[in-house]
Design a protein around this motif. Sequence first.
Motif, mmCIF file in Angstrom:
data_model
loop_
_atom_site.group_PDB
_atom_site.id
_atom_site.type_symbol
_atom_site.label_atom_id
_atom_site.label_comp_id
_atom_site.label_asym_id
_atom_site.label_seq_id
_atom_site.Cartn_x
_atom_site.Cartn_y
_atom_site.Cartn_z
ATOM 1 N N ASP A 253 0.831 -1.212 0.000
ATOM 2 C CA ASP A 253 0.000 0.000 0.000
ATOM 3 C C ASP A 253 0.865 1.262 0.000
ATOM 4 N N ALA A 254 1.972 1.203 0.745
ATOM 5 C CA ALA A 254 2.837 2.377 0.827
ATOM 6 C C ALA A 254 3.552 2.653 -0.488
ATOM 7 N N GLN A 255 3.782 1.606 -1.298
ATOM 8 C CA GLN A 255 4.507 1.768 -2.555
ATOM 9 C C GLN A 255 3.609 2.147 -3.729
ATOM 10 N N GLU A 256 2.338 2.353 -3.463
ATOM 11 C CA GLU A 256 1.450 2.781 -4.546
ATOM 12 C C GLU A 256 1.961 4.095 -5.147
ATOM 13 N N LEU A 257 2.149 4.095 -6.443
ATOM 14 C CA LEU A 257 2.771 5.241 -7.097
ATOM 15 C C LEU A 257 1.802 6.420 -7.178
ATOM 16 N N GLN A 258 2.328 7.592 -6.874
ATOM 17 C CA GLN A 258 1.575 8.831 -6.972
ATOM 18 C C GLN A 258 2.221 9.695 -8.061
ATOM 19 N N GLU A 259 1.406 10.244 -8.913
ATOM 20 C CA GLU A 259 1.902 11.099 -9.996
ATOM 21 C C GLU A 259 1.876 12.558 -9.545
ATOM 22 N N VAL A 260 2.962 13.264 -9.792
ATOM 23 C CA VAL A 260 2.996 14.684 -9.473
ATOM 24 C C VAL A 260 2.363 15.468 -10.616
ATOM 25 N N THR A 261 1.898 16.647 -10.306
ATOM 26 C CA THR A 261 1.326 17.500 -11.345
ATOM 27 C C THR A 261 2.439 18.074 -12.222
ATOM 28 N N THR A 262 2.046 18.628 -13.348
ATOM 29 C CA THR A 262 3.034 19.241 -14.247
ATOM 30 C C THR A 262 3.760 20.385 -13.560
ATOM 31 N N GLU A 263 3.031 21.146 -12.774
ATOM 32 C CA GLU A 263 3.648 22.267 -12.055
ATOM 33 C C GLU A 263 4.668 21.762 -11.029
ATOM 34 N N GLU A 264 4.305 20.698 -10.280
ATOM 35 C CA GLU A 264 5.223 20.146 -9.285
ATOM 36 C C GLU A 264 6.449 19.535 -9.946
ATOM 37 N N GLU A 265 6.246 18.899 -11.089
ATOM 38 C CA GLU A 265 7.383 18.325 -11.799
ATOM 39 C C GLU A 265 8.351 19.421 -12.248
ATOM 40 N N LYS A 266 7.801 20.520 -12.723
ATOM 41 C CA LYS A 266 8.651 21.646 -13.142
ATOM 42 C C LYS A 266 9.399 22.229 -11.947
ATOM 43 N N ARG A 267 8.714 22.373 -10.808
ATOM 44 C CA ARG A 267 9.372 22.899 -9.611
ATOM 45 C C ARG A 267 10.501 21.982 -9.151
ATOM 46 N N ALA A 268 10.240 20.663 -9.173
ATOM 47 C CA ALA A 268 11.278 19.708 -8.757
ATOM 48 C C ALA A 268 12.458 19.730 -9.713
ATOM 49 N N GLU A 269 12.185 19.801 -10.999
ATOM 50 C CA GLU A 269 13.261 19.822 -11.987
ATOM 51 C C GLU A 269 14.129 21.070 -11.829
ATOM 52 N N ASP A 270 13.523 22.210 -11.528
ATOM 53 C CA ASP A 270 14.278 23.443 -11.321
ATOM 54 C C ASP A 270 15.222 23.332 -10.125
ATOM 55 N N ILE A 271 14.834 22.523 -9.129
ATOM 56 C CA ILE A 271 15.687 22.335 -7.947
ATOM 57 C C ILE A 271 16.798 21.330 -8.231
ATOM 58 N N PHE A 272 16.422 20.183 -8.801
ATOM 59 C CA PHE A 272 17.378 19.085 -8.957
ATOM 60 C C PHE A 272 18.457 19.383 -9.992
ATOM 61 N N ARG A 273 18.191 20.262 -10.923
ATOM 62 C CA ARG A 273 19.189 20.509 -11.958
ATOM 63 C C ARG A 273 20.397 21.262 -11.412
ATOM 64 N N TYR A 274 20.251 21.882 -10.238
ATOM 65 C CA TYR A 274 21.384 22.545 -9.601
ATOM 66 C C TYR A 274 22.185 21.584 -8.710
ATOM 67 N N LEU A 275 21.675 20.382 -8.524
ATOM 68 C CA LEU A 275 22.328 19.400 -7.660
ATOM 69 C C LEU A 275 22.642 18.143 -8.457
ATOM 70 N N ASP A 276 23.598 17.391 -7.995
ATOM 71 C CA ASP A 276 23.990 16.157 -8.679
ATOM 72 C C ASP A 276 23.059 15.023 -8.261
#
Length: 300
Positions: free
Chosen positions: A60-83
């Motif tokens: 039950d805990a591993q059930e995949l959750q999809e992020v919204t397009t906005e959240e994906e963009k926010r995460a990508e903006d953060i992770f691209r500055y980090l390895d």
Amino acid sequence: MSQFAWEGIFGILNVLVPGIIMALFAAYYQNRRKREVKVEGKIAIDRIDGYERILSIYYDAQELQEVTTEEEKRAEDIFRYLDVVTNYCQYPRALNNEEDFEGFYEQLTTLQREYQIYLDDKVSRQLNRSLAVYTHIKKWMDAFCDIEHTIVLGIPKQKAKEHIDWMYKLMGMVLFSHCTRAYAELDKEICKQLKHFSLTYRRHRIRRLFRKIGDYILYRLEKYSQMDNLFGDICHMLLILSFDKDYRHLMKVIARLPEIMRYVHFSDRYSPREYFELKKVPMDDIQLFGQVFMAQMHQS
């Protein structure tokens, strides 16, 4: 009494006494075996029930959750500055927010304490390794949750909750593969044990000896790796090499968590570019966050 009478009595005793002893022994063994079968049946039922309940919670805990397009963009903006290489669009349901994670972790640790005595050695050790991934998450997130609610930093309650929930999702994204692997390895080990189900407990003297030697070597390496000299650097390198590839990657990702948490704390005031590139955050604010965060880490 005549000799023939005594011979008759001893003849009867020679037959009767061994028969009585054999009957008593058989009755004792039969009753003992009944108790053993009853206990073994109880252990088998509890062990299989533990397997099912633990895997059910993990599933039950591993059930995949999809992020919204906005959240994906926010995460990508953060992770691209980090390895950090990760899957931006998915995370486990257990890491959806603080309430979901705390509920999952409490359920899992409760079941571990309840069924630990019934689990076989291999499943028990694999459960500990799988749970260690979520223990790392809990340690870091408890410190972050405390720091968001601390009065010193003056974060509004609603804004603090938004930061915490967003950090849980980011944590689920960066540790997605490790959470999935923790469940898959536990599921694989339980399936192997069910295929060759046995209640026979072996002493595993040689295995325990090697584990004791290995634990002692790791303890010494960890102790000497804290020395500020060449020998300490060598011990630190050997300690890292002693871990498998997946665990080394997990440690690499965890090393990036403080920087991610620091930005999430300031994310309502600064964009990723302003924080990572332009360095617009005042150094005093960053130092205050770091001091409070380290204090919370020591407490957790």
